[in-house]
Design a protein around this motif. Structure first.
Motif, PDB file in Angstrom:
ATOM      1  N   ALA A  97       0.891  -1.221   0.145  1.00  0.00           N
ATOM      2  CA  ALA A  97      -0.421  -0.235  -0.371  1.00  0.00           C
ATOM      3  C   ALA A  97       0.936   1.354  -0.337  1.00  0.00           C
ATOM      4  N   LEU A  98       1.719   1.685   0.600  1.00  0.00           N
ATOM      5  CA  LEU A  98       2.964   2.343  -0.044  1.00  0.00           C
ATOM      6  C   LEU A  98       3.259   3.220  -1.064  1.00  0.00           C
ATOM      7  N   ALA A  99       3.192   1.700  -1.756  1.00  0.00           N
ATOM      8  CA  ALA A  99       3.521   2.001  -3.365  1.00  0.00           C
ATOM      9  C   ALA A  99       4.855   2.642  -4.053  1.00  0.00           C
ATOM     10  N   PRO A 100       5.791   1.229  -3.190  1.00  0.00           N
ATOM     11  CA  PRO A 100       7.325   1.847  -3.826  1.00  0.00           C
ATOM     12  C   PRO A 100       8.048   2.007  -4.955  1.00  0.00           C
ATOM     13  N   GLY A 101       8.660   2.530  -4.931  1.00  0.00           N
ATOM     14  CA  GLY A 101       9.110   2.360  -6.397  1.00  0.00           C
ATOM     15  C   GLY A 101       9.870   0.731  -6.488  1.00  0.00           C
ATOM     16  N   ARG A 102      10.484  -0.128  -5.725  1.00  0.00           N
ATOM     17  CA  ARG A 102      11.748  -0.658  -5.476  1.00  0.00           C
ATOM     18  C   ARG A 102      11.712  -1.265  -4.226  1.00  0.00           C
ATOM     19  N   VAL A 103      11.815  -2.142  -4.120  1.00  0.00           N
ATOM     20  CA  VAL A 103      11.574  -3.296  -2.761  1.00  0.00           C
ATOM     21  C   VAL A 103      12.343  -4.727  -2.813  1.00  0.00           C
ATOM     22  N   TYR A 104      13.487  -5.114  -1.490  1.00  0.00           N
ATOM     23  CA  TYR A 104      14.444  -5.351  -1.621  1.00  0.00           C
ATOM     24  C   TYR A 104      14.354  -6.665  -0.443  1.00  0.00           C
ATOM     25  N   PHE A 105      15.123  -7.934  -1.343  1.00  0.00           N
ATOM     26  CA  PHE A 105      14.661  -8.462   0.086  1.00  0.00           C
ATOM     27  C   PHE A 105      15.014  -9.266   0.495  1.00  0.00           C
ATOM     28  N   SER A 106      16.129  -9.727   1.547  1.00  0.00           N
ATOM     29  CA  SER A 106      16.810 -10.779   2.234  1.00  0.00           C
ATOM     30  C   SER A 106      17.504 -12.016   1.875  1.00  0.00           C
ATOM     31  N   HIS A 107      16.083 -12.745   1.459  1.00  0.00           N
ATOM     32  CA  HIS A 107      16.290 -14.128   0.656  1.00  0.00           C
ATOM     33  C   HIS A 107      16.241 -14.449  -0.795  1.00  0.00           C
ATOM     34  N   ASP A 108      16.334 -13.271  -1.524  1.00  0.00           N
ATOM     35  CA  ASP A 108      16.004 -12.543  -3.202  1.00  0.00           C
ATOM     36  C   ASP A 108      17.120 -11.506  -3.763  1.00  0.00           C
ATOM     37  N   ALA A 109      17.550 -12.251  -4.692  1.00  0.00           N
ATOM     38  CA  ALA A 109      18.776 -11.543  -5.838  1.00  0.00           C
ATOM     39  C   ALA A 109      17.942 -10.430  -6.124  1.00  0.00           C
ATOM     40  N   VAL A 110      16.623 -10.918  -6.653  1.00  0.00           N
ATOM     41  CA  VAL A 110      15.464  -9.875  -7.335  1.00  0.00           C
ATOM     42  C   VAL A 110      15.083  -8.834  -6.690  1.00  0.00           C
ATOM     43  N   ILE A 111      15.483  -8.352  -7.115  1.00  0.00           N
ATOM     44  CA  ILE A 111      14.726  -6.336  -6.863  1.00  0.00           C
ATOM     45  C   ILE A 111      13.479  -6.353  -7.157  1.00  0.00           C
ATOM     46  N   TRP A 112      12.232  -5.971  -6.124  1.00  0.00           N
ATOM     47  CA  TRP A 112      10.842  -5.505  -6.749  1.00  0.00           C
ATOM     48  C   TRP A 112      10.889  -4.208  -7.727  1.00  0.00           C
ATOM     49  N   GLU A 113      10.892  -4.047  -9.091  1.00  0.00           N
ATOM     50  CA  GLU A 113      10.584  -2.839  -9.060  1.00  0.00           C
ATOM     51  C   GLU A 113       8.830  -1.804  -9.708  1.00  0.00           C
ATOM     52  N   ARG A 114       9.470  -1.215  -9.476  1.00  0.00           N
ATOM     53  CA  ARG A 114       7.939  -1.043 -10.267  1.00  0.00           C
ATOM     54  C   ARG A 114       7.098  -0.998 -11.752  1.00  0.00           C
TER      55      ARG A 114
END
Ligand SMILES: [Zn+2]
Ligand SMILES: [Zn+2]
Length: 223
Positions: free
Chosen positions: A206-223
């Motif tokens: 709901a915060l509608a980020p542009g990017r999200v990073y994860f401890s256990h995944d090298a993939v960065i989520w991008e809008r």
């Protein structure tokens, strides 16, 4: 305006459980450096080494935090503060490199970590460990704040960073993978509270980020 503020993922190798429901499933481990005028800050620090109990339960293919940091031009002494998303062994394993602190953690997590077998006690507590216990949302520096995201653990927190490219979220272990965050795969399970986990994930989305990073995944989520 957040000039020059950026999130740099630090790949710290992987751990593979030798037994239990996740036996053989490799988990990559990441920490994150936040380059910030008030920092730099470090979010999580990976697993430690040389612990018989952990070595019995997990196969480790570990990259030392100091080596990963050196590749970015940083050293532990130059870090202004550490933020632990939570206190499992693979997130706080080298907190002792930051004796003298501060290390920011949610109060609920600090309390939970005292329980038997929650974490490696000596990786959590050590001489001159200075934990700043937070309750809910808190600002660490201008443009860098934490948000409580319980579910994986009772006191998990995620980190919000205002960057030039917009809001970046270091989810930590609030989602296991980018695909899960994007609602394309289910959570692996085995967390403290599934309903809280889903609520926390909804809160981050709901915060509608542009990017999200994860401890256990090298993939960065991008809008
Ligand atoms: Zn964990
Ligand atoms: Zn984890």
């Amino acid at each position: 305006m957040a000039t020059g503020v950026e999130v740099v993922p630090l790949a710290l190798g992987q751990v593979t459980p030798r037994r239990g429901p996740f036996a053989g499933k490799r988990a990559p481990i990441h920490a994150f450096l936040i380059r910030d005028p008030g920092g730099p800050f470090l979010v999580d620090i990976g697993a430690g080494s040389g612990h018989d109990g952990i070595d019995t339960l997990y196969e480790q293919d570990r990259i030392a935090l100091t080596d990963a940091l050196a590749a970015t031009g940083c050293a532990p002494a130059g870090i202004a503060a550490v933020i632990n998303t939570h206190l499992h062994f693979d997130h706080c394993g080298e907190n002792r490199l930051f004796a003298g602190g501060p290390i920011y953690v949610q109060a609920a997590e600090y309390k939970a970590a005292a329980a038997y077998a929650y974490t490696v006690p000596e990786w959590f507590q050590f001489p001159r460990a200075i934990y700043e216990q937070l309750t809910g949302e808190a600002e660490i520096a201008s443009g860098v704040s934490v948000l409580q995201t319980p579910g994986h653990t009772p006191g998990h927190q995620s980190v919000l960073v205002e960057t030039e490219g917009g809001l970046a979220i270091i989810a930590g272990h609030a989602a296991y993978t980018a695909a899960e965050y994007a609602d394309r795969e289910p959570a692996p399970g085995g967390d403290w509270d599934d309903a809280a986990y889903e609520r926390s994930l909804a809160l981050l989305r709901a915060l509608a980020p542009g990017r999200v990073y994860f401890s256990h995944d090298a993939v960065i989520w991008e809008r």
